[in-house]
Enzyme design. Structure first.
Site, PDB file in Angstrom:
ATOM      1  N   SER A  87      12.434   6.731  -0.671  1.00 41.95           N
ATOM      2  CA  SER A  87      11.434   7.749  -0.386  1.00 41.95           C
ATOM      3  C   SER A  87      12.095   9.129  -0.341  1.00 41.95           C
ATOM      4  CB  SER A  87      10.749   7.391   0.939  1.00 41.95           C
ATOM      5  OG  SER A  87       9.622   8.173   1.144  1.00 41.95           O
ATOM      6  N   ASP A 209       1.390   2.438  -5.091  1.00 37.78           N
ATOM      7  CA  ASP A 209       2.040   3.133  -3.977  1.00 37.78           C
ATOM      8  C   ASP A 209       1.272   4.423  -3.738  1.00 37.78           C
ATOM      9  OD1 ASP A 209       3.633   4.534  -2.246  1.00 37.78           O
ATOM     10  OD2 ASP A 209       5.463   4.345  -3.425  1.00 37.78           O
ATOM     11  N   HIS A 237       4.787   1.344  -0.147  1.00 35.47           N
ATOM     12  CA  HIS A 237       5.840   2.331  -0.296  1.00 35.47           C
ATOM     13  C   HIS A 237       7.198   1.782   0.143  1.00 35.47           C
ATOM     14  CE1 HIS A 237       7.259   6.348  -0.939  1.00 35.47           C
ATOM     15  NE2 HIS A 237       7.654   6.503   0.303  1.00 35.47           N
TER      16      HIS A 237
END
Lengths: 266, 426
Positions: A87, A209, A237
Site C-alpha cells: 500500500s 481492490d 487491499h
C-alpha cells in the site's frame, strides 16, 4: 525491527502500510524466510515502534518514512535489498529507491497507489471529501487504544506478551498519529517520482481492490519503465492476508530471479 | 389466568402455575428463523471476499434494499460510506483476518436512499471442521443516538485539548515575562542562567535577574516564591520590580531585602500571606575581579567555586523568610570574585530533588541534598558560568521524575584574562 530467515540469503525487506503494523506479514514472512533474509519493521508511530520518536511535523509526508527505510538499510549495512512495500509503503520504497538506488536490487510494489485522489486525466478512486470521511472513522474508532495502555504497549519490544491479550491490538495506534499518518498517506501525490525508478520493479495488484483499483496498478506499471505487472486473483487491499500463497509465490519468484534479467520488454 | 389449554397439555403439575408456564411457552414460540429475520439487530453473512450471502429483514429494512438487490451481487464494503470503506479495508478486514473477530467498530452504512446510518459492527469468522475459514458473520447495531453522544464527547475532548494548548501558551508567555529574556553583558563578567519548569500548566514561582545600577555596579537576585500558579506569578512580578527599584534607591543588600519584606507585608496582609526566599547581591568592580555584597532571606546558601579548585557554601546566617514577620532580620556577607572564580545561586528544587526518581513520600533520605551538591561543586571547580550551568542542567535532567519542583540557576564568573607581560614578570 525483526530480522529472520537465512542469514546468507538475499535480503527481503517488508514494509507495512497504513492501518496495522508488521503483523500484516505474519502469513508471508515465515515462508519467505526459507530462502531469504527477511527484515520486518514497524514505521515510527505504528505497532511497537518508539512513540517518542514520532513528531507530526517530521512525519507530515512520506519522505520521512522513506528516510527511515534508508536509515534501516544503513544501520544493518544492507545493499541489494529487495524492498516489498504494501500500500502506501510501496511509495516509500519508490522514494527511497529514487534517492539511493544503489541500496536496492528490486522493488515489489504491493497494491501501490501514487495518488489516491482523482485528478484531471487520472483516477485515484477518491475525492478529498472521502479522505475527510476516513479521518472521521479514525476519530470514532480507537480500536482498543487508550492513553493509559499506550506506554505499556508501545516501546516494549522485549516484552511482546504485554499487549497480546488485548483485542484489536494489531491495529492499535495513537489516534493523533493515525490521523496524521492517514493524511500523509491519502493526500500524497508521488506520480512524478515513478518515472525516476531505475531498479527492476514488480507491481502486484488485486483483481478487486477499492483502495487501489486496477487502473492505478496499470498507471504505476506504465510509468515505471521495464516494470512488470501481476494481478493477483484476490479481493481487497491486503492480499498478503487474503491470498498469502499467491503473494509469496509472486514475491519469491521475482526476488530470486537474477537481477540483470528482470527488466523485460513490455 | 387459568386456561383449559394448560390442563389439556397434560402438565405434570396442574393448577395456576402450570397455566402460566403454558402461556409462557406459547409466547416463546419464537422460531430461530423468525428471531434471525426480525431480531433487533442486523445480521449479515458474507463470503470471505465480502460478498453478501445472507442478510436479515431488519438490516434490509434499515438499508431500504430488497434481498435480491444485495445477495450474491454486493459486498459488505459496498454498503459503507467511502470513508468507512477505506477504514474497513485498512483496519477492519486485516484485523478480522488476523484475529478471527473484530468487535464494536463504529462505521456508517449508506442506505438505498443515500442517507447515512451510524452503526456498531462486530464480525467473526466461521471456521469449518478443518479449521479453514468459511464465512464471515456480522452483527450490526443501530448506533445513531450513541454516535451523537460520542461525537459530543469527542467535541468536548477537542475543546479541552485546545483549551490546554491555550493555557500552556499563556503560562509559557507569563513565565517568560517574569524572567529576563537575556542577561546583560557585563564587562569582565560571564553570566549564565537556567530555568527548569516543572509543569507546563502552571507558572513556576522561581525567579532571578541581573541588572545594571551604575557603570561599575550591578544588582542580581535569585529566589523562590512559596506556591505556584497565577497567584505566585503576581507575587513574583511584585518582587522583581520591588528589588530592582529598591536597589536603585539604596544599593545595600540588607536594606533591599528589608524593603521587599515591608512591601510584601503591606501587600499581602490578612488571610492571604505570601512569602519568598531570596538572595540579593551587589556586584562592584574591583580591579581584575568583583566585590560582592550579599544578603539572604531564608534561601539556601550560594556556592563559590574558586579558581584553585575549591568550592564552599557562602552562608548569610539567620536570614529570615521574606514577608513573614516585621521587622525581619537579614545579614550580609562580602566575598570577592577573583579571576577564575564562579558564584552559583540555585533554588531548592535542586537539593530537594529525589535521586531515586520515584516520587515516594515514604522515603525521605533520597533527596539530593547539600552534601551531594557540595561534592558536585568541588568536582566541577574550577569552572565557568556556562560550564557550571550546563553541568547542573545535565544533573537536573538526570533526576527525571525525581525533580518535581521548579528550579532556577544563576552563575557569575570572572574569566581569567591572558596578560603575558604581567605573567612573565618575575
Amino acid at each position: 525491527m525483526v530480522v529472520s530467515g537465512r542469514p546468507d540469503g538475499p535480503t527481503v525487506m517488508l514494509a507495512h502500510g497504513f492501518g496495522c503494523d508488521q503483523n500484516m506479514w505474519r502469513l508471508v514472512a515465515p515462508k519467505l524466510a526459507r530462502d531469504f533474509r527477511v527484515v520486518c519493521f514497524d514505521h515510527v508511530g505504528a505497532g511497537r515502534s518508539d512513540l517518542a520518536a514520532y513528531s507530526p511535523d517530521r512525519y507530515a509526508d512520506l519522505q520521512a518514512y522513506a528516510d527511515d527505510v534508508l536509515e534501516i538499510c544503513r544501520e544493518l549495512d544492507l545493499s541489494q535489498v529487495v524492498f516489498v512495500g504494501h500500500s502506501v509503503a510501496a511509495m516509500m520504497g519508490v522514494l527511497a529507491a529514487v534517492q539511493e538506488p544503489e541500496r536496492f536490487a528490486k522493488l515489489v510494489l504491493l497494491v501501490p497507489s501514487p495518488c489516491y485522489i482523482d485528478d484531471e486525466g487520472y483516477r485515484g478512486g477518491f475525492s478529498r471529501a472521502d479522505i475527510e470521511e476516513l479521518l472521521e472513522s479514525l476519530d470514532s474508532n480507537y480500536l482498543g487504544w487508550s492513553a493509559a495502555m499506550a506506554p505499556v504497549i508501545m516501546g516494549n519490544a522485549d516484552r511482546p506478551e504485554l499487549g497480546e491479550e488485548l483485542t484489536n491490538s494489531f491495529c492499535r495506534t495513537d489516534p493523533l498519529i493515525a490521523r496524521s499518518f492517514a493524511r500523509a498517506t491519502f493526500l500524497s501525490d508521488h506520480r512524478a517520482e515513478l518515472a525516476k525508478v531505475g531498479v527492476p520493479t514488480l507491481v502486484l495488484d488485486c483483481a478487486q481492490d477499492v483502495i487501489a483499483p486496477p487502473e492505478v496498478g496499470a498507471f504505476v506499471h506504465a510509468q515505471i519503465a521495464g516494470s512488470r505487472l501481476i494481478t493477483l486473483a484476490a479481493t481487497g487491499h491486503c492480499p498478503q492476508l487474503s491470498a498469502p500463497e499467491a503473494t509469496v509465490r509472486a514475491i519469491a519468484a521475482f526476488a530470486a530471479e537474477p537481477g540483470d534479467h528482470s527488466a523485460e520488454p513490455r | 389466568m387459568m386456561s383449559a389449554r394448560g390442563q389439556e397439555a397434560g402438565s405434570p403439575t396442574p393448577g395456576e402455575g402450570g397455566g402460566e408456564r403454558a402461556l409462557f411457552s406459547a409466547l416463546l414460540e419464537d422460531s430461530a428463523e423468525d428471531l434471525y429475520e426480525n431480531a433487533p439487530c442486523g445480521y449479515l453473512s458474507t463470503l470471505l471476499d465480502g460478498q453478501i450471502a445472507k442478510i436479515n429483514n431488519t438490516l434490509l429494512g434499515w438499508l431500504g434494499y430488497t434481498r435480491d438487490e444485495l445477495v450474491g451481487l454486493r459486498t459488505f464494503s459496498d454498503l459503507l460510506t467511502v470513508g468507512g470503506r477505506l477504514y474497513h479495508e485498512t483496519h477492519f478486514a486485516p484485523l478480522l483476518m488476523m484475529q478471527g473477530e473484530v468487535g464494536g467498530v463504529a462505521l456508517e452504512l449508506r442506505t438505498a436512499a443515500g442517507e447515512r446510518l451510524p452503526v456498531l459492527v462486530t464480525s467473526t469468522i466461521k471456521y469449518g471442521a478443518d479449521r479453514q475459514p468459511q464465512l464471515i458473520r456480522t452483527t450490526i447495531f443501530d448506533a445513531s443516538d450513541r454516535r451523537a453522544y460520542e461525537q459530543e464527547l469527542l467535541r468536548a475532548r477537542q475543546e479541552a485539548d485546545r483549551e490546554r494548548d491555550r493555557l500552556q501558551r499563556l503560562v509559557a508567555t507569563l513565565q517568560h515575562s517574569l524572567l529576563p529574556s537575556s542577561l546583560p553583558e557585563v564587562d569582565g563578567l560571564q553570566s549564565a542562567a537556567y530555568y527548569h519548569i516543572a509543569s507546563r500548566d502552571e507558572v513556576g514561582g522561581d525567579f532571578y535577574d541581573l541588572f545594571p545600577l551604575s557603570r561599575e555596579r550591578w544588582g542580581f537576585f535569585l529566589g523562590d516564591v512559596c506556591g505556584k500558579g497565577a497567584a505566585a506569578a503576581a507575587v513574583t512580578s511584585l518582587i522583581r520590580y520591588t528589588l530592582r527599584a529598591a536597589a536603585v534607591y539604596d544599593p545595600d543588600p540588607v536594606t533591599v531585602l528589608e524593603t521587599l519584606n515591608t512591601v510584601m507585608q503591606h501587600e499581602y496582609r490578612g488571610d492571604d500571606p505570601r512569602y519568598c526566599t531570596a538572595i540579593f547581591g551587589i556586584l562592584t568592580r574591583d580591579g581584575d575581579g568583583f566585590t560582592i555584597d550579599l544578603a539572604g532571606g531564608g534561601h539556601p546558601p550560594c556556592l563559590l567555586l574558586r579558581a584553585d579548585g575549591t568550592a564552599d557554601f557562602q552562608h548569610t546566617p539567620n536570614g529570615m523568610l521574606i514577608g513573614m514577620l516585621s521587622p525581619a532580620v537579614f545579614t550580609a556577607t562580602t566575598i570577592r570574585l577573583a579571576p577564575g572564580d564562579t558564584l552559583l545561586l540555585y533554588t531548592d528544587g535542586l537539593i530537594e530533588a529525589r535521586t531515586t526518581g520515584a516520587l515516594n513520600a515514604e522515603v525521605d533520605d533520597d533527596r539530593y541534598g547539600d552534601e551531594a551538591l557540595h561534592a558536585f561543586a568541588r568536582a566541577l571547580a574550577p569552572t565557568t558560568a556556562q560550564q557550571a550551568v550546563a553541568a547542573l542542567a545535565d544533573l537536573l535532567r538526570g533526576f527525571g521524575a525525581g525533580l518535581d519542583d521548579d528550579t532556577a540557576l544563576l552563575a557569575l564568573h570572572v574569566p581569567v584574562t591572558e596578560r603575558p607581560a604581567e605573567r612573565g614578570a618575575p
